[in-house]
Design a protein around this motif. Structure first.
Motif, PDB file in Angstrom:
ATOM      1  N   ALA A  79       0.836  -1.203   0.000  1.00  0.00           N
ATOM      2  CA  ALA A  79       0.000   0.000   0.000  1.00  0.00           C
ATOM      3  C   ALA A  79       0.867   1.247   0.000  1.00  0.00           C
ATOM      4  CB  ALA A  79      -0.938   0.015   1.203  1.00  0.00           C
ATOM      5  N   ILE A  80       0.283   2.325  -0.475  1.00  0.00           N
ATOM      6  CA  ILE A  80       0.910   3.644  -0.427  1.00  0.00           C
ATOM      7  C   ILE A  80      -0.041   4.595   0.290  1.00  0.00           C
ATOM      8  CG2 ILE A  80       1.799   5.609  -1.757  1.00  0.00           C
ATOM      9  CD1 ILE A  80       2.217   3.637  -4.100  1.00  0.00           C
ATOM     10  N   VAL A  81       0.493   5.391   1.197  1.00  0.00           N
ATOM     11  CA  VAL A  81      -0.248   6.506   1.783  1.00  0.00           C
ATOM     12  C   VAL A  81       0.418   7.773   1.268  1.00  0.00           C
ATOM     13  CG1 VAL A  81      -1.004   7.665   3.888  1.00  0.00           C
ATOM     14  CG2 VAL A  81      -0.816   5.161   3.840  1.00  0.00           C
ATOM     15  N   HIS A  82      -0.276   8.489   0.400  1.00  0.00           N
ATOM     16  CA  HIS A  82       0.325   9.624  -0.309  1.00  0.00           C
ATOM     17  C   HIS A  82      -0.100  10.946   0.328  1.00  0.00           C
ATOM     18  CE1 HIS A  82       1.769  12.344  -3.259  1.00  0.00           C
ATOM     19  NE2 HIS A  82       0.592  12.566  -3.845  1.00  0.00           N
ATOM     20  N   PHE A  83       0.805  11.509   1.157  1.00  0.00           N
ATOM     21  CA  PHE A  83       0.559  12.784   1.823  1.00  0.00           C
ATOM     22  C   PHE A  83       1.473  13.904   1.323  1.00  0.00           C
ATOM     23  CE2 PHE A  83      -1.722  11.906   6.141  1.00  0.00           C
ATOM     24  CZ  PHE A  83      -2.686  11.173   5.474  1.00  0.00           C
ATOM     25  N   ALA A  84       2.522  13.581   0.579  1.00  0.00           N
ATOM     26  CA  ALA A  84       3.493  14.596   0.164  1.00  0.00           C
ATOM     27  C   ALA A  84       2.823  15.635  -0.728  1.00  0.00           C
ATOM     28  CB  ALA A  84       4.653  13.932  -0.567  1.00  0.00           C
ATOM     29  N   ALA A  85       2.999  16.905  -0.383  1.00  0.00           N
ATOM     30  CA  ALA A  85       2.378  17.990  -1.145  1.00  0.00           C
ATOM     31  C   ALA A  85       2.824  19.322  -0.561  1.00  0.00           C
ATOM     32  CB  ALA A  85       0.853  17.896  -1.077  1.00  0.00           C
TER      33      ALA A  85
END
Length: 300
Positions: A79-85
């Motif tokens: 899984a990926i948790v994508h928070f980078a921004a």
């Protein structure tokens, strides 16, 4: 069997709680960010998410915690948790907010689809409702804000998040993978609760634009873990918010004072949130553990 999760933006305010939660629950976690985690809870691979080649290489890399373990062969990522921004407006020029947030999310989802990663949690935002970063006071079409609301922001940050939701839906249509977009409210960590008695309760108008929403970083982390563990939902958008408003004024009083002309679609309890979390609780079985009143007493 150990589950491997990549968290992007794990060095940031919200991401660090996700990394800590997953590590505590036995996941092997690798953080993709521009800087290492201050507490070094997990290994950070310095990655520019706007560079598709770096993202593809990172997601095909070993998630081992150090370079000295016996087995450094890359293993499948669960899984990926994508928070980078870029986390908000007015910290970089508007075009950079848009470019980094949109291209970063596209690159993550594109690489995930081509590498066969079947679960991605994408950080969207409460700003998509068009109120938080509006150029002037703006009434929403109705309260409470729910996932069926016709989102219509005017700023670069919220617009990037709406586009990211559309991108996520497109990749789900392409691959059938589970992709859950979290419209996250104002993230608080323990030291923030001292602001309630010192600042926020003295002037409830300060939190008007966010409709007095909040979410403790630890409760957000629990939502992310539950999402990783919940398969088969396909593409979904969910609000991530506490059960209650971040004010000592009842919800009805806040509405009367600050949004008197906005229709209310349901009967609200005394301090009920205006950023509906009903879907989150229904689909993931999420329960709030950290309430501002309890936390403010601890940090008075």
């Amino acid at each position: 069997m150990t589950k491997r999760v990549v968290v992007t933006g794990g060095s940031g305010l919200a991401g660090k709680w996700v990394v800590e939660n997953l590590v505590e629950h036995g996941y092997e976690v690798m953080n993709l960010d521009r800087v290492p985690m201050p507490k070094r809870t997990a290994r950070t691979l310095i990655t520019d998410i706007t560079d598709a080649g770096q993202v593809f290489n990172a997601l095909a890399s070993s998630t081992s915690p150090t370079e000295f373990v016996d087995d450094l062969e890359p293993k499948p990522i669960d899984a990926i948790v994508h928070f980078a921004a870029i986390p908000r407006i007015m910290v970089t020029p508007d075009n950079e907010v848009f470019r980094i947030n949109v291209m970063g999310t596209y690159n993550i989802l594109d690489a995930a689809s081509k590498l066969g990663i079947r679960k991605v949690i994408v950080a969207s935002s409460e700003t998509t409702y068009g109120v938080v970063f509006a150029h002037r006071h703006r009434n929403p079409q109705y309260f409470p804000l729910d996932e069926q609301y016709p989102v219509d922001p005017m700023d670069s940050y919220a617009t990037s998040k709406v586009i990211n939701e559309v991108t996520a839906k497109a990749f789900h249509a392409r691959t059938g993978a589970d992709i859950y977009c979290f419209r996250i409210g104002n993230v608080l960590e323990p030291e923030d609760y001292a602001k309630f008695n010192k600042v926020w309760l003295k002037d409830p108008g300060l939190r008007k634009r966010i409709a007095w929403s909040y979410i403790d970083g630890r409760d957000l982390a629990n939502a992310c873990r539950l999402a990783i563990e919940k398969d088969g939902l396909g593409f979904e958008v969910m609000n991530i918010a506490a059960d209650d408003v971040s004010s000592d004024l009842p919800t009805a009083e806040l509405l009367k004072r600050f949004y008197p002309d906005v229709p209310v679609k349901k009967q609200l309890s005394e301090f009920e949130t205006l950023l509906s979390n009903d879907k989150l609780k229904r689909l993931l079985g999420w329960k709030q553990q950290h309430y501002w009143r309890d936390e403010a007493k601890k940090h008075a």
